[in-house]
Design an enzyme around this catalytic site. Sequence first.
Site, mmCIF file in Angstrom:
data_model
loop_
_atom_site.group_PDB
_atom_site.id
_atom_site.type_symbol
_atom_site.label_atom_id
_atom_site.label_comp_id
_atom_site.label_asym_id
_atom_site.label_seq_id
_atom_site.Cartn_x
_atom_site.Cartn_y
_atom_site.Cartn_z
ATOM 1 N N GLU A 40 44.164 46.390 41.757
ATOM 2 C CA GLU A 40 45.016 47.403 41.137
ATOM 3 C C GLU A 40 44.220 48.708 41.049
ATOM 4 O OE1 GLU A 40 47.389 47.767 36.851
ATOM 5 O OE2 GLU A 40 45.554 46.570 36.999
ATOM 6 N N LYS A 106 54.728 47.182 39.527
ATOM 7 C CA LYS A 106 54.335 46.327 38.404
ATOM 8 C C LYS A 106 55.446 46.218 37.370
ATOM 9 C CE LYS A 106 50.463 45.965 35.105
ATOM 10 N NZ LYS A 106 49.263 46.718 34.630
ATOM 11 N N CYS A 142 47.857 42.507 37.525
ATOM 12 C CA CYS A 142 47.125 42.503 36.268
ATOM 13 C C CYS A 142 47.875 41.847 35.103
ATOM 14 C CB CYS A 142 46.716 43.934 35.915
ATOM 15 S SG CYS A 142 45.295 44.041 34.789
#
Length: 263
Positions: A40, A106, A142
């Site tokens: 990321e 995300k 993440c």
Amino acid sequence: MRIALSQLTTGPEPDKNLLLIEEWTRRAADAGARLVVFPEASMACFGTPLAPLAQPLDGPWADRVREIARATGTVVVAGMFTPAEDGRVTNTLLATGPGVEASYDKIHLYDAFGFRESEGVAAGARIVTLDVDGVRFGLATCYDVRFPELFRAHADAGAVATLLAASWGAGPGKLDQWELLIRARALDATLWVAAVDQADPGTPPGTAPTGIGHSRVVGPDGTVRERLDAGPELLVTDVDVSEVESTRQRISVLANRRPELWP
């Protein structure tokens, strides 16, 4: 399939980070990797003003990643930031290479541990999988690792592995949580999880997450197969996709679900 996890530390300048991506992709390709996964925020590290540097998926930064993937014959997955309509950005994974073009925004934003990603980042709303040589992978970023539903959705879509790119914030207990969550998500969905984090930058953490390293490859039975330490390092490994089916025959958590009982 041979894959590579590029555990590096990116800085605030997108062009300099492209040089790192090119160098590490070539190293992975020389080692025989078909798929190379970067963390990321590969475009620019957190703590950098993101809106001024965000670019669309057809912009010059993404196009340069495409050129690197094409020149090395690999599929490259790398974290970048794309503009959002409300002045924020989206935290995007670009996946590109011969026969592959996909992107994932995300879904779960890191509004936790004193950091509010949503102040500058707009959430995605689409589950994304991609096929590389007939093998299906899911994409996650993440904080997504704390939400098992996404990984099960990858499995339901036919994925045998999730590629998890992270810039995992440091702090008390965070390394233990990182490994625990990766292993749990692999076992929840009985798929491989290849989790690559930004390397530990070696400086005291600020208000923005950077990375702690400790990238992992976890098998569909939840066991760690490959691991890195904190510093910059390239992990190249072979993933046995046939193991997913044999594991699901033994550990039938997907087949034994009772979705009719839950809203």
